[in-house]
Structures are given as C-alpha cells and as structure tokens.
Design an enzyme around this catalytic site. Structure first.
Site, mmCIF file in Angstrom:
data_model
loop_
_atom_site.group_PDB
_atom_site.id
_atom_site.type_symbol
_atom_site.label_atom_id
_atom_site.label_comp_id
_atom_site.label_asym_id
_atom_site.label_seq_id
_atom_site.Cartn_x
_atom_site.Cartn_y
_atom_site.Cartn_z
ATOM 1 N N ASP A 190 0.017 4.947 -4.059
ATOM 2 C CA ASP A 190 0.925 4.865 -3.830
ATOM 3 C C ASP A 190 1.588 4.356 -5.220
ATOM 4 O O ASP A 190 2.900 4.684 -4.684
ATOM 5 C CB ASP A 190 1.421 3.792 -2.355
ATOM 6 C CG ASP A 190 1.294 4.221 -1.344
ATOM 7 O OD1 ASP A 190 0.787 6.087 -1.573
ATOM 8 O OD2 ASP A 190 1.642 4.321 -0.116
ATOM 9 N N ASP A 217 -3.168 2.464 2.044
ATOM 10 C CA ASP A 217 -2.266 3.017 2.769
ATOM 11 C C ASP A 217 -2.443 4.102 3.247
ATOM 12 O O ASP A 217 -2.418 3.362 4.753
ATOM 13 C CB ASP A 217 -0.695 2.885 1.707
ATOM 14 C CG ASP A 217 -0.890 2.064 0.583
ATOM 15 O OD1 ASP A 217 -1.768 1.136 0.163
ATOM 16 O OD2 ASP A 217 0.477 1.945 0.259
ATOM 17 N N CYS A 255 -3.975 -3.779 -3.210
ATOM 18 C CA CYS A 255 -3.319 -5.010 -4.087
ATOM 19 C C CYS A 255 -3.105 -6.019 -2.892
ATOM 20 O O CYS A 255 -3.020 -6.111 -2.051
ATOM 21 C CB CYS A 255 -1.479 -4.606 -3.743
ATOM 22 S SG CYS A 255 -1.801 -2.793 -4.873
ATOM 23 N N SER A 280 7.633 0.329 0.422
ATOM 24 C CA SER A 280 6.031 -0.316 0.383
ATOM 25 C C SER A 280 5.873 -1.629 0.742
ATOM 26 O O SER A 280 7.152 -2.617 1.393
ATOM 27 C CB SER A 280 5.986 -0.319 -1.207
ATOM 28 O OG SER A 280 4.875 -1.355 -1.290
#
Length: 557
Positions: free
Chosen positions: A78, A120, A192, A466
């Site tokens: 993403d 994601d 992340c 996000s």
C-alpha cells in the site's frame, strides 16, 4: 482425509503420477496434505522475509506428520501504491486473494492450511478464504518492522516519510534531513512499525483466535517469529486430526473479541471494512453499529503510532496481545482459539510488563475505543473516524467545504497552499465503485499534518484512510458519491458540521435543497471501462457492508 479424493483408489493412478512428479514420496500418502499459502514477494518489505518462515512452517508440518505444499498468492504494498492510480488496485486485490486460494485448495483437495501473510489486504483476504473454505487452518503473520533510527531518535514510515514531505514543504526540515528520513525510516523486513492496517489486522487475527499467542507482535526477522512459524506448522496437523475448522473459531463472539481488542489498541479504520468482510464469509451478521457500541464500551489503553509514540516492538515487549487480553479479560468472551487454549487461559497465562504501553482500564488514554461511527444527512449509512488520533479541540468542528472529485485534485490544492484554516476538504468519487477501488488518502492527510493544518482543517471522503492517518479525517462516507450519496451533492462553501462525541456528520442544507440538487445530479461516467477494476466496480457493495461482492445469483434474480 479430504486429500483422499486425489490420492486413493485405482482411478487415481494419473493423479498420483503427477504428484510423484513433484517429488512426493510413497510415505506421504498416509499423511495429511497441508498447504502453506505464502504471500512472499520481493515487492513488499513486510513479505521479503517469508522464504525463511516458509521453511520453519514446513519443518513444523513434517515434524507433526504432515506433508507440506507451498503455493503463493500476490500482494500489493500500500505504501508503494499510495498517492497514484496504483492504489485503486489495493482493496480489490483482497477479493482476488480469497478467490485464488479457494481455487487452488478446492482443486487440489488439501486437508489443512497455514496462511503466511502480513500486509494490508493480504491478511483479510486470507481470513476471508479461511472462513469460506472452512478446512483446518492457522495464520502466521510475518511480523512488524523494527523502528528506524537517526541517532537516538526512533523513526517510523508514516511520521518520518509521508508527514516529512509536508514538513519539508512547510520549510520545517531541510533536504538533508528529508533524505536521512527516506534512508533510515524503514531499516528492513516487516510491516510498518505503528498500528497501521497491516499490524491492526495481525492483532485482529490473533484476537479472533486464528493465530498462536504472541504471533501478531513478534518482530520480523527474530528467532521468536521462527519458533511461532514452526509451532504453527506443527499445530495445523493437530487441527486436521481434531477436525477443528475456522468457523469453529471465527464465531460471532470471537469476532466481537477482535473488535474490542482493536478498539482498545486504537487500530486502523480499515479494520471496519475487513472485519465486516471476514464476518460475511463466516456467516456472522455484523453492523456498523456493533463497532460503535463496542468502542463506546471499551477504553483506549495503548497509544501506538500514528496517534501516540509507541510502536509495535513496544507492544511486543509489554506482553503483546495476550497481555492486552489479560487487561480486557472481563470484557471478552471466553471462546476457543487455534492454539487449543481458550481466551481466558491465554489471558491468565500472560504477563503485563509495561503499565504505560498497556494501561489499566481505570487509567486509559481515552475513555472510548479507537473508532467512532458517524451518521447524519451527509452519511445516512455511516462513516468512520479514528477518534483516538484526533485532538480534543477538533472533536467538534464546523467548516466550509472545499470539494474535489479526486485525490490528485485535493493533493495539488493542499501542497499548493490553497487550503485555509476553517475548511473541510471533501474528496469524493473515490469509493469502492466510484474510484473504483476505494483508495487510501494517506498522502493528503499526511500533508495536512505535515503542513501544520491538523488543528484547523478537517477532511472527509467516500474513500478510505491508511492506518497511518491521524487528525480529523472521516472516511467510508456512505452511500458513496458514485451511487448518488449526499457527498455527491456538496458544493464549495457548504457548511459541514462534525460532532464526534454525538456521532454526527451533517451538512447545513435543508432537505428541500438536497432534493433539488439530487434531481439535477447525474451519475458520472466510469473512470475505468475494461479489465478487473471495471468488473470490480460492477459487483462491489458499499463500504458500510465491507465493500464485498454482491451475490451474483441474487443480482441476476
């Protein structure tokens, strides 16, 4: 065993011949056939370390008496897809992943599955497949990335790259510091570092009971993750022999546990889309109001990035999801998990090592959970916001609309300094159907934060955000603009009122004026007219129902 359909009987001589060609030994015919669904790719930091984890899962399967077969599904990063047309493909890839897994597993009649995932859309796509296929399964999430460093300062992707762009544009940092952030923010493999969508869904998976205890927060590349991978491979063979299936685990009570733990942690708004879609595959009825009700009942006890300063490595050191379960035990349902232990047994065996990373219920960061669901004449079917990432003075906000029909238009205005204090940026025609694909708006939201406007400007969209988004940013506005929702009727200067405590999202227009504008509104021409996205736009449902596909049989009837 299910696999007997392809390996038993004289009529299966051709099938066995083909399996022999892959190297399967005769001794394997009495073993359960276990698929390792890997999403390894060189394109995604969260997935580049999966080749090693595949080996450890395989070792566990063979140690328990199973025979392992690795097959792969694709993934999209993403972050790399963010801010351009590539993001249109991210959410739609979730449905492809579930469909591809169904095709492979049903064609080859595997007995059990280990899902190796991390980022994601891949994790929810795999959970959707697990619920749909419903053969014994376990999920291994590959783990969060370690924090980056500049001296003693810890770095994370969103704060130190996406938001750093806004700080650079505002003259707060120079080109040298920006380059340092670019080089050091992401030091290696893993998802992340904050509680963005990937790590939110890893926590949701463990909270739902589909991963072994500790899996969600165990850091990528470390020995702890290898042991969890081995144990997961071993355990799936036991699940096959015990005939414990995903729908035995992914019950309504377990899904409510997952929502509650997500609210306590303050996870990504994308979890609403994904948990709803997973519940749909599991045959569990779920409504947006369930998320809001559970959020109101659940204190926010862990302040991770983007809203706070802690990272996933801190949550792991504090005891991980088992420790969060311990803290929330009185609010959780005591249901089984793939580990063989119940939620209460996991909670009782956990230790909380840090009272600030995982706070007591009577000393939370916020009295309510991470996500609020808003309704009103601008969002009749609902909209979502990560309320724990909004400052207190922006919980109620009134401003004049600045309307944009794409993310690119809005981004140009934000970076061009044309957005002023007291305005509400409206980005529409970015929903599941209108995008198509419901892009994330991390670039504009991060630019607003980086340019120092998060205390004076709000943003609403029928797209999504996000998990790294913070500030007064409202997404999933439903119905979306492409379906004629009220967001399609907005004009520059319309006054928009946001009241998060009251769960309201309103535009100060009379019903008569809205009706007049609706009569003159015309559906836009599709942005994409061929290929997968054109088909996706035809069958996808509203964000309020998880952006899943309509039932084709129902559509035809």
């Amino acid at each position: 065993m299910r696999s007997d359909e392809v390996k038993r009987g004289v009529e299966r001589v051709p099938h066995r011949a083909l399996l022999y060609a892959t190297g399967v030994p005769k001794k394997a015919w009495d073993m359960p056939f276990i698929g390792i669904v890997s999403s390894f790719t060189d394109l995604i930091p969260g997935h580049v370390g999966m080749r090693e984890l595949e080996r450890w899962i395989e070792k566990g399967i063979h140690s328990a008496g199973g025979y392992a077969f690795i097959f792969c599904v694709p993934g999209i990063c993403d972050g790399v897809a963010m801010g351009h047309s590539g993001m249109k493909y991210s959410l739609p890839s979730r449905e492809l992943i579930a469909d591809m897994i169904e095709c492979v597993v049903e064609a080859h009649k595997l007995d059990g599955l280990v899902f190796l995932t991390n980022c994601d859309k891949i994790t929810p796509g795999m959970l959707m497949a697990a619920a749909r296929i419903n053969i014994p399964s376990i999920v291994v999430t590959a783990g969060p990335m370690q924090s980056g460093r500049i001296g003693k300062k810890r770095l994370s992707l969103v704060r130190d790259t996406f938001e750093a762009v806004g700080r650079f544009k505002a003259g707060q940092i120079d080109e040298k510091e920006l380059e340092l952030c670019e080089m050091e923010a992401c030091p290696g493999p893993g998802s992340c570092q904050g509680l963005y969508t990937a790590n939110t869904m890893a926590c949701v998976t463990e909270a739902m009971g589909m991963s072994l205890p500790g899996c969600a927060t165990a850091v990528a590349g470390l020995a702890k993750k290898r042991r969890i991978a081995f144990d997961s491979g071993y355990r799936v063979v036991e699940l096959v022999r015990e005939n414990i299936r995903p729908r035995d685990i992914m019950t309504k009570e377990a899904i409510h546990n997952a929502i509650r733990i997500d609210m306590a942690l303050g996870g990504s708004t994308n979890a609403v889309l994904h948990i709803t879609a997973i519940a749909n595959e599991a045959g569990v009825k779920l409504d947006l109001r369930d998320f809001d009700r559970i959020s109101r009942e659940t204190p926010h006890i862990s302040n991770l990035r983007p809203g706070g300063d802690y990272m996933m490595e801190d949550l792991d050191a504090a005891g991980g999801i088992p420790a969060v379960m311990k803290r929330l035990k009185e609010l959780l349902n005591n249901v089984p998990t793939v580990s063989g232990k119940t939620i209460y047994e996991i909670a009782d065996g956990a230790t909380i090592f840090d009272e600030d990373v995982i706070r007591p219920l009577d000393n939370p960061y916020h009295k309510e959970g991470g996500i609020a669901v808003l309704f009103g004449n601008l969002a009749p079917d609902g909209a979502v916001i990560k309320q724990t990432a909004v400052s207190e003075n922006m919980m109620k906000f009134t401003g004049k609309a600045r309307v944009f029909n794409s993310e690119e238009e809005a981004m140009e205005a934000i970076l061009g300094g044309r957005i002023k204090e007291g305005e509400v940026v409206v980005i529409r025609y970015e929903g599941p159907k209108g995008g198509p694909g419901m892009r994330e708006m991390l670039a504009p939201t991060s630019a607003i934060v980086g340019m120092g406007l998060s205390e004076s400007v709000a943003l609403i969209t029928d797209g999504r955000f996000s998990g790294g988004t913070k500030g007064p940013c409202i997404g999933h506005v439903s119905p979306e603009a492409a379906e004629g929702g009220p967001i399609a009727l907005l004009q520059d200067g319309d006054v928009i009122k946001i009241d998060i405590p009251a769960r309201r999202l309103e535009v100060e227009l009379s019903e008569e004026e809205l009706k007049k504008r609706r009569e003159s509104w015309k559906p836009p021409q599709p942005k994409i007219t061929k290929g997968y996205l054109a088909r996706y736009a035809k069958f996808v449902t509203s964000a309020s129902t998880g952006a899943v596909y309509r039932d084709v049989v129902e559509e035809q009837s």
